[in-house]
Design a protein around this motif. Structure first.
Motif, PDB file in Angstrom:
ATOM      1  N   ALA A  37      20.775  -5.749  25.538  1.00 37.71           N
ATOM      2  CA  ALA A  37      21.115  -5.888  26.952  1.00 37.71           C
ATOM      3  C   ALA A  37      21.560  -7.300  27.315  1.00 37.71           C
ATOM      4  N   MET A  38      20.973  -8.310  26.659  1.00 42.30           N
ATOM      5  CA  MET A  38      21.273  -9.697  27.009  1.00 42.30           C
ATOM      6  C   MET A  38      21.573 -10.529  25.760  1.00 42.30           C
ATOM      7  N   PRO A  39      22.681 -10.223  25.078  1.00 43.39           N
ATOM      8  CA  PRO A  39      22.976 -10.879  23.804  1.00 43.39           C
ATOM      9  C   PRO A  39      23.289 -12.363  23.919  1.00 43.39           C
ATOM     10  N   THR A  40      23.551 -12.845  25.130  1.00 41.08           N
ATOM     11  CA  THR A  40      23.885 -14.267  25.301  1.00 41.08           C
ATOM     12  C   THR A  40      22.649 -15.169  25.336  1.00 41.08           C
ATOM     13  N   LEU A  41      21.460 -14.591  25.389  1.00 41.33           N
ATOM     14  CA  LEU A  41      20.243 -15.401  25.347  1.00 41.33           C
ATOM     15  C   LEU A  41      20.052 -16.001  23.957  1.00 41.33           C
ATOM     16  N   THR A  42      19.375 -17.128  23.875  1.00 46.17           N
ATOM     17  CA  THR A  42      18.969 -17.640  22.570  1.00 46.17           C
ATOM     18  C   THR A  42      17.856 -16.752  22.024  1.00 46.17           C
ATOM     19  N   HIS A  43      17.599 -16.841  20.724  1.00 51.14           N
ATOM     20  CA  HIS A  43      16.540 -16.030  20.130  1.00 51.14           C
ATOM     21  C   HIS A  43      15.183 -16.345  20.759  1.00 51.14           C
ATOM     22  N   GLN A  44      14.951 -17.613  21.052  1.00 53.89           N
ATOM     23  CA  GLN A  44      13.683 -17.995  21.675  1.00 53.89           C
ATOM     24  C   GLN A  44      13.560 -17.422  23.082  1.00 53.89           C
ATOM     25  N   GLN A  45      14.668 -17.394  23.830  1.00 52.51           N
ATOM     26  CA  GLN A  45      14.639 -16.807  25.165  1.00 52.51           C
ATOM     27  C   GLN A  45      14.395 -15.303  25.085  1.00 52.51           C
ATOM     28  N   MET A  46      15.016 -14.652  24.101  1.00 48.71           N
ATOM     29  CA  MET A  46      14.775 -13.219  23.916  1.00 48.71           C
ATOM     30  C   MET A  46      13.310 -12.953  23.608  1.00 48.71           C
TER      31      MET A  46
ATOM     32  N   HIS B 251      10.791 -14.791  24.503  1.00 47.87           N
ATOM     33  CA  HIS B 251      10.028 -15.018  25.742  1.00 47.87           C
ATOM     34  C   HIS B 251      10.107 -13.788  26.651  1.00 47.87           C
ATOM     35  N   VAL B 252      11.326 -13.243  26.798  1.00 53.69           N
ATOM     36  CA  VAL B 252      11.488 -12.045  27.635  1.00 53.69           C
ATOM     37  C   VAL B 252      10.678 -10.884  27.069  1.00 53.69           C
ATOM     38  N   THR B 253      10.697 -10.725  25.758  1.00 49.59           N
ATOM     39  CA  THR B 253       9.927  -9.660  25.104  1.00 49.59           C
ATOM     40  C   THR B 253       8.465  -9.711  25.517  1.00 49.59           C
ATOM     41  N   LYS B 254       7.922 -10.923  25.570  1.00 48.27           N
ATOM     42  CA  LYS B 254       6.514 -11.082  25.918  1.00 48.27           C
ATOM     43  C   LYS B 254       6.249 -10.823  27.403  1.00 48.27           C
ATOM     44  N   GLU B 255       7.263 -11.024  28.241  1.00 51.16           N
ATOM     45  CA  GLU B 255       7.079 -10.844  29.684  1.00 51.16           C
ATOM     46  C   GLU B 255       7.334  -9.410  30.150  1.00 51.16           C
ATOM     47  N   LEU B 256       8.030  -8.620  29.341  1.00 51.43           N
ATOM     48  CA  LEU B 256       8.364  -7.255  29.745  1.00 51.43           C
ATOM     49  C   LEU B 256       7.121  -6.390  29.922  1.00 51.43           C
ATOM     50  N   VAL B 257       7.165  -5.535  30.923  1.00 55.38           N
ATOM     51  CA  VAL B 257       6.079  -4.581  31.174  1.00 55.38           C
ATOM     52  C   VAL B 257       6.605  -3.178  30.871  1.00 55.38           C
ATOM     53  N   PRO B 258       6.050  -2.476  29.877  1.00 55.40           N
ATOM     54  CA  PRO B 258       6.519  -1.120  29.570  1.00 55.40           C
ATOM     55  C   PRO B 258       6.077  -0.135  30.643  1.00 55.40           C
ATOM     56  N   MET B 259       6.957   0.789  30.992  1.00 50.64           N
ATOM     57  CA  MET B 259       6.657   1.814  31.983  1.00 50.64           C
ATOM     58  C   MET B 259       7.201   3.154  31.498  1.00 50.64           C
ATOM     59  N   THR B 260       6.498   4.219  31.827  1.00 53.16           N
ATOM     60  CA  THR B 260       6.922   5.569  31.461  1.00 53.16           C
ATOM     61  C   THR B 260       7.037   6.406  32.724  1.00 53.16           C
ATOM     62  N   PHE B 261       8.148   7.165  32.837  1.00 53.59           N
ATOM     63  CA  PHE B 261       8.374   7.996  34.011  1.00 53.59           C
ATOM     64  C   PHE B 261       8.634   9.438  33.569  1.00 53.59           C
ATOM     65  N   GLU B 262       8.019  10.355  34.253  1.00 54.62           N
ATOM     66  CA  GLU B 262       8.169  11.777  33.945  1.00 54.62           C
ATOM     67  C   GLU B 262       9.533  12.277  34.427  1.00 54.62           C
TER      68      GLU B 262
END
Length: 373
Positions: free
Chosen positions: A239-248, A250-261
């Protein structure tokens, strides 16, 4: 823990859980892999990428048992690789793993034919006549049958890599692991080697390949990005290939997983926008209310696609209703503050998001007004 999303296949052929690898030296301990949790599925061609020293080769060495985890578990099929003895490991590896190295590692005093037969001899697979026939079959498959009786020194590097692939297939393993298999090859030869891997996928093999070649990495089934010894969410990468690997990371750690029926609303038109969402499994429907009051689904977004950027970038209420499609959906959400902080760090990503937000808004308005559906 970082989790790599999968293709949806129910039974992974390789499972890595809570993996940590720490090396000790006179300078102190150095942790190369940190709490890795990742699956690989039958028939996948997975590219493992990342900067030098990120932990790529260490990760695949855990799969083959060449190296052992400090903590955590590695399963290939139902086999607990992390708990096997060295003797058990050698036989198991020879029967179940095809390994292709960057520097070929053919035995210099054996002919090409003998190099391909060696894993069969070592693991006592097939009868003696069958070993010869199978080795010749594999050499024909990689177009090296005419050189069968030559020594490795008599052929080119690209030809040696072809033979190394044939040797990796000697005992018909379900999983092939390759560490920079094209790293020492010219672009034309690298393309030929990659084409052979694609043929193996068509035959049902699973391939996990470390590569620095970005053009090849784009052609695999799935990419696993390692940054500082941790796995980056693959859909952040898409989704955001322009981020640096370190920024990616960081985002990975901040993401909140959600499930919707199925049918559950994630964003409702006219409500305030407060999150940026990336689809990780399933699909969402983008629904707009036409001037005549009819609710129309104008598009669907699948894994790696995102929504919510229009509202956050333009500080406005939701322009459409987004709901889970018939099969339900899993998303990863980044809140408004984290999204703004990320864009403040990456001008390229901000520019890309501004462009896409404007583009998607225009598409939604046109669809709502009936100009296109």
């Amino acid at each position: 823990m970082p989790v790599v999303q999968t293709t949806g296949e129910s039974q992974p052929i390789v499972r890595i859980r809570d993996l940590v690898k720490t090396y000790s030296s006179t300078a102190g301990d150095f942790t190369v892999l940190k709490n890795i949790h990742v699956d690989f599925y039958p028939g996948e061609f997975v590219g493992v990428i990342g900067k030098s020293g990120s932990g790529k080769s260490t990760l695949i060495n855990m799969i083959t048992g060449i190296d052992r985890p400090t903590q955590g578990e590695v399963y290939v099929g139902n086999v607990a690789v992390h708990s096997m003895s060295e003797n058990e490991m050698a036989i198991w590896r020879g029967r179940n793993m095809g390994i292709v190295f960057q520097f070929f590692q053919l035995l210099p005093m054996l002919s090409l034919l003998e190099n391909v037969m060696l894993p069969m001899d070592f693991c006592n697979m097939y009868s003696v006549p069958e070993r010869y026939e199978r080795a010749m079959y594999l050499l024909r498959m990689v177009e090296m049958q005419d050189h069968a009786n030559k020594l490795p020194s008599a052929i080119s590097g690209g030809q040696q890599q072809r033979v190394a692939i044939a040797r990796a297939l000697a005992n018909d393993p379900p999983v092939i692991v390759a560490d920079e298999p094209t790293g020492n090859l010219d672009s034309k030869t690298a393309e030929a080697v990659f084409a052979m891997f694609e043929q193996l996928i068509d035959r049902g093999k699973t391939i996990v390949m470390v590569t620095h070649d970005s053009s090849l990495a784009k052609r695999v089934t799935r990419t696993v990005l390692i940054a500082d010894g941790e796995v980056v969410n693959e859909y952040v990468f898409r989704a955001m290939p322009t981020l640096t690997h370190q920024q990616m990371l960081h985002v990975t750690k901040e993401l909140v997983p959600m499930t919707f029926e199925p049918g559950q609303v994630i964003m409702r038109e006219s409500d305030p926008g407060d999150h940026f969402y990336i689809v990780t499994e399933g699909e969402v429907e983008i629904a707009l209310k036409r001037p005549d009051g009819v609710d129309v689904v104008v598009t669907r977004l699948g894994p790696g696609k995102y929504f919510g950027e229009i509202e956050l970038m333009q500080d406005r209420s939701a322009v459409a209703t987004v709901r889970a499609a018939a099969s339900g959906v899993k998303v990863a959400a980044l809140d408004h503050a984290d999204f703004d902080a990320l864009l403040a760090e990456s001008e390229q990503t901000r520019n890309a998001m501004e462009y896409n937000a404007s583009k998607h808004l225009n598409e939604n308005v046109s669809a709502r007004d009936g100009e296109k559906l």
